[in-house]
Motif scaffolding. Structure first.
Motif, PDB file in Angstrom:
ATOM      1  N   ASP A  51       2.747  -2.421 -10.454  1.00 28.43           N
ATOM      2  CA  ASP A  51       2.755  -3.712  -9.844  1.00 28.43           C
ATOM      3  C   ASP A  51       4.272  -4.465  -9.527  1.00 28.43           C
ATOM      4  O   ASP A  51       4.387  -5.105  -8.829  1.00 28.43           O
ATOM      5  CB  ASP A  51       2.074  -4.861 -10.239  1.00 28.43           C
ATOM      6  N   TYR A  73       0.754  -1.549  -6.808  1.00 33.38           N
ATOM      7  CA  TYR A  73      -0.637  -2.024  -7.022  1.00 33.38           C
ATOM      8  C   TYR A  73      -0.377  -3.561  -6.853  1.00 33.38           C
ATOM      9  O   TYR A  73       0.560  -4.278  -7.467  1.00 33.38           O
ATOM     10  CB  TYR A  73      -1.159  -1.502  -8.400  1.00 33.38           C
ATOM     11  N   ARG A  74      -1.546  -4.419  -6.937  1.00 37.22           N
ATOM     12  CA  ARG A  74      -1.563  -5.553  -7.002  1.00 37.22           C
ATOM     13  C   ARG A  74      -1.513  -6.043  -8.447  1.00 37.22           C
ATOM     14  O   ARG A  74      -2.259  -5.348  -9.537  1.00 37.22           O
ATOM     15  CB  ARG A  74      -2.804  -6.355  -6.370  1.00 37.22           C
ATOM     16  N   LYS A  77      -5.460  -6.268 -11.549  1.00 34.08           N
ATOM     17  CA  LYS A  77      -6.207  -4.611 -11.301  1.00 34.08           C
ATOM     18  C   LYS A  77      -6.853  -4.757 -12.695  1.00 34.08           C
ATOM     19  O   LYS A  77      -6.609  -5.257 -13.623  1.00 34.08           O
ATOM     20  CB  LYS A  77      -5.110  -3.857 -11.063  1.00 34.08           C
ATOM     21  N   ASP A  78      -7.715  -3.671 -12.618  1.00 32.19           N
ATOM     22  CA  ASP A  78      -8.321  -3.542 -13.711  1.00 32.19           C
ATOM     23  C   ASP A  78      -8.073  -2.219 -14.988  1.00 32.19           C
ATOM     24  O   ASP A  78      -8.513  -1.917 -15.806  1.00 32.19           O
ATOM     25  CB  ASP A  78      -9.953  -2.914 -13.461  1.00 32.19           C
TER      26      ASP A  78
END
Length: 209
Positions: A51, A73-74, A77-78
């Motif tokens: 991120d 990525y944001r 997230k998981d």
């Protein structure tokens, strides 16, 4: 296919240590702040993943100017950044993964990263010059130096049928439980050690001398 991942913790080894792994690797990945070690080494990784909340803007711009492929990525997230990097490496046919730069002040980050050893079946090793952490295969034979300190932990509820040879405290048909970590601080006494087990998930910490 061998992949080298530099995570966003604190590199603890001499630069020559990382250079050697880089020269032996097929794919180079930086995870977030890990790009800064590659920049210090003046070596462009193939990918920058994460991120990007901890990498400096200067290092991100260095990656961009050197055509490093950035997979951003944001923050919401998981999966952790290191998990995403491991998954990416496996999907690109890596069957051996070395991870450095995983140490630092955030013990929760370290613990979370090590738990991934249970998630994946591939050969994954967290490695610095003085320390190796990995999941033991069902049978492991390794050349060592007498005086190394090894700690063994069960990542399953229990690991059964453990056999240890070449250690100060040998074991035959032993069991380790996840809630009773008595496998800490064994010591190698021979030039070769053997570790095997029948059922469960066993990880080791190898402190080199």
């Amino acid at each position: 296919m061998k992949t080298f991942i530099v995570s966003g913790g604190e590199p603890k080894s001499p630069l020559e240590f990382y250079k050697k792994i880089i020269n032996e690797s097929d794919i180079l990945i930086a995870v977030d702040k890990g790009i800064e070690l590659y920049k210090k080494l003046d070596t462009e990784p193939d990918y920058l993943i994460g991120d990007l909340d901890s990498a400096s803007q200067e290092s991100i711009e260095w990656a961009e100017s050197n055509d490093v492929e950035i997979i951003k990525y944001r923050p919401e997230k998981d999966f952790t950044d290191i998990d995403l990097a491991i998954d990416f490496a496996i999907n690109n046919n890596s069957d051996e993964i070395i991870i450095s730069g995983f140490l630092g002040d955030r013990l929760d980050h370290i613990f979370g990263a090590l738990l991934l050893l249970k998630k994946y079946s591939e050969n994954i090793m967290f490695k610095e010059e003085f320390l190796e952490i990995s999941k033991a295969p069902k049978k492991l034979e390794m050349n060592v130096i007498p005086g190394e300190i090894w700690s063994l932990f069960s990542l399953s509820e229990k690991t059964e049928g453990i056999y240890l040879k070449g250690f100060k405290y040998p074991l035959k048909n032993g069991t380790l439980f996840i809630n009773n970590p008595i496998g800490i601080s064994n010591e190698t006494i021979d030039n070769t050690i053997e570790i095997s087990y029948e059922k469960g998930c066993l990880i080791y910490f190898r402190w080199k001398v």
